[in-house]
Design an enzyme around this catalytic site. Sequence first.
Site, PDB file in Angstrom:
ATOM      1  N   ILE A  20      -8.812  33.942  45.230  1.00 37.80           N
ATOM      2  CA  ILE A  20      -9.929  33.178  44.667  1.00 37.80           C
ATOM      3  C   ILE A  20      -9.406  32.029  43.803  1.00 37.80           C
ATOM      4  CG2 ILE A  20     -12.004  33.332  43.202  1.00 37.80           C
ATOM      5  CD1 ILE A  20     -12.243  35.025  45.707  1.00 37.80           C
ATOM      6  N   ASP A 149       8.002  43.460  43.342  1.00 39.03           N
ATOM      7  CA  ASP A 149       8.038  44.161  44.626  1.00 39.03           C
ATOM      8  C   ASP A 149       9.340  43.799  45.331  1.00 39.03           C
ATOM      9  OD1 ASP A 149       5.444  44.860  44.094  1.00 39.03           O
ATOM     10  OD2 ASP A 149       4.534  43.483  45.569  1.00 39.03           O
ATOM     11  N   ILE A 150      10.003  44.802  45.875  1.00 36.56           N
ATOM     12  CA  ILE A 150      11.269  44.534  46.571  1.00 36.56           C
ATOM     13  C   ILE A 150      11.047  43.547  47.715  1.00 36.56           C
ATOM     14  CG2 ILE A 150      13.045  45.573  48.043  1.00 36.56           C
ATOM     15  CD1 ILE A 150      12.794  48.092  46.285  1.00 36.56           C
ATOM     16  N   LYS A 225      -0.077  33.209  21.553  1.00 40.11           N
ATOM     17  CA  LYS A 225       0.988  34.209  21.621  1.00 40.11           C
ATOM     18  C   LYS A 225       1.636  34.195  23.010  1.00 40.11           C
ATOM     19  CE  LYS A 225       1.456  39.173  20.756  1.00 40.11           C
ATOM     20  NZ  LYS A 225       0.655  40.359  20.465  1.00 40.11           N
ATOM     21  N   CYS A 382     -20.552  41.610  67.439  1.00 39.22           N
ATOM     22  CA  CYS A 382     -19.435  42.077  68.270  1.00 39.22           C
ATOM     23  C   CYS A 382     -19.667  43.523  68.717  1.00 39.22           C
ATOM     24  CB  CYS A 382     -18.111  41.875  67.548  1.00 39.22           C
ATOM     25  SG  CYS A 382     -16.771  41.677  68.732  1.00 39.22           S
ATOM     26  N   HIS A 509     -18.136  36.327  66.270  1.00 43.45           N
ATOM     27  CA  HIS A 509     -18.275  36.640  64.835  1.00 43.45           C
ATOM     28  C   HIS A 509     -18.753  35.411  64.062  1.00 43.45           C
ATOM     29  CE1 HIS A 509     -16.089  40.555  64.793  1.00 43.45           C
ATOM     30  NE2 HIS A 509     -15.561  40.064  65.901  1.00 43.45           N
ATOM     31  N   GLU A 511     -19.824  35.310  61.181  1.00 42.33           N
ATOM     32  CA  GLU A 511     -19.503  35.445  59.747  1.00 42.33           C
ATOM     33  C   GLU A 511     -18.225  34.705  59.349  1.00 42.33           C
ATOM     34  OE1 GLU A 511     -19.200  37.818  62.003  1.00 42.33           O
ATOM     35  OE2 GLU A 511     -17.570  39.211  61.549  1.00 42.33           O
TER      36      GLU A 511
HETATM   37  N1  GLN Z   1     -14.127  47.017  70.025  1.00 40.22           N
HETATM   38  C1  GLN Z   1     -14.884  45.969  70.622  1.00 40.22           C
HETATM   39  C2  GLN Z   1     -14.059  45.134  71.584  1.00 40.22           C
HETATM   40  O1  GLN Z   1     -12.851  45.121  71.514  1.00 40.22           O
HETATM   41  C3  GLN Z   1     -15.539  45.093  69.568  1.00 40.22           C
HETATM   42  C4  GLN Z   1     -14.555  44.395  68.674  1.00 40.22           C
HETATM   43  C5  GLN Z   1     -15.176  43.866  67.404  1.00 40.22           C
HETATM   44  O2  GLN Z   1     -16.235  44.315  66.971  1.00 40.22           O
HETATM   45  N2  GLN Z   1     -14.509  42.935  66.749  1.00 40.22           N
HETATM   46  O3  GLN Z   1     -14.591  44.490  72.436  1.00 40.22           O
END
Ligand code: GLN
Length: 534
Positions: A20, A149-150, A225, A382, A509, A511
């Site tokens: 962020i 962290d190594i 400080k 999806c 997707h 989103e």
């Molecule tokens: N598992 C499903 C596929 O491979 C959907 C994948 C997902 O929702 N991103 O088609």
Amino acid sequence: METRYIFITGGVTSSLGKGIISASIGKLLQARGYKITIQKFDPYINVDPGTLNPYEHGECYVTADGFETDLDLGHYERFTGIQTTRDNSVTTGRIYLSVIERERRGDYLGKTIQVVPHITDEIKRRILLNATKEHFDFVITEIGGTIGDIEGLPYIEAIRQLRWELGSSRALNIHLTYVPYLAAAGELKTKPTQTSVKQLQGMGIQPDLLVLRTEHDLNDEIRKKVAHFCNVEMEAVIQSQDLPSIYEVPVNMQRQNLDAIIMKKMGMEVGPTPELGPWRNFLERRKRATEMVNIGIVGKYDLQDAYKSILESLAHAGTYNDRKVKAVFINSELITRENVGERLAGMAGIVICPGFGQRGIEGKIIAAEYTRTHDLPTFGICLGMQMMVIEFARNVLGYADANSSEMDVRTPHNVIDMMEDQKNITQMGGTMRLGAYECELVKGSRTWEAYGEQSLIKERHRHRYEFNNGYLNEFQSHGMQCVGINPASRLVEIVEIPNLRWYIGTQFHPEYSSTVLHPHPLFMDFVKACIENQ
Ligand code: GLN
């Protein structure tokens, strides 16, 4: 102007919100008219986060050019509105892979391959790579993990070398730490910050700025400080207090002149402070939107980060619809025929979430049936879309055994099936249908209207299975329409039941491409339908 590099490291603990802060710095410099990009370097050995379970590392975010990346890239895009690429997300696995491939090819013939210089050189090459392809005024590099962290050591060494090579006007380090509050003592403690800065100094890096994460206001004395013990000027000790929304962080950083201090430290002329008008309008609108709308998130991961981009997209769409979206997680593993009504009670609509594998899918199918038969706004994404399709095949077309070949390879009614070109793939990593593909919308559909009557859109994918076109006519004649199709492959990308209020599933997707200033049209329309349904 020559490209300048800002490195963001973190100390004390993980989850301080480096992503962020990186996104906010990007936003502020962008608002000053600079061309920026933000990249993330993750010290784990997976070649990319694509094969990681969301419980390990949260959502996998997909870039438009089809690379599976860390969820922080989602923040970078939502804050800045610019698209990242496969060069913006690098892991140790990827670094080693390319070094080892070169070694096998014989590129280093005769040499002993070592962490220093070969791995560190490859890290440096990758840090500089974006600016060799395109001009950027600023490249912001976030280093995953925590100092000490190594596995992070080669990155710190690479930054140390780059700072030395580029000079202080072109490279700068911002270190993010934590200032805990001990309730029993009633005190804020700076020791962890001091220790973490000492560690960084021990590796040859003097931070230029410190950003202190805190749950309480840090007074000047504490900042003084920290400044004193860490060799940082007091004005360069910035506090990042918990805020009601991550989207307030850029404004809060600007108030403390974070961007101006960065520029000053790099010897730049600091002009007038940008207004951030549209951004502030968004925040104002968000604050005013107090009326709630409940939206059910039907999925199997009881973990916010697993559905990060969906939650953010709903929040954006909520604000622009003047509502506060209350996303209520509904565990699909616990949904049964008997309790579905009860579990979805009070929801104005539901999102059926993406996912992989068998776990929790029957609950998603039951939810899809319930919302279809009760006309509750439903957005399947999806795997969620695939479950809507399977439900329709089972309960409307009468194929009780309909399934996806992902869940049942032998199903006689494989309404969701593996794509032909996926059948010979044996490797899991990076082999799905990934990235942005074109999609033609059917004129007159709800989806087409939601997209502002565009005929061609582009959305990002991440899946191996597809709607089986052999069943297309049957679905369409029974009321589930294909309203989005890939023009090249003829694959079904969007299904919709026009007789219902809002029942849409997308194979892609959406989103991944909702941003603060440009909320996604489908989320906008879905939330609007949920509000109308309330
Ligand atoms: N598992 C499903 C596929 O491979 C959907 C994948 C997902 O929702 N991103 O088609």
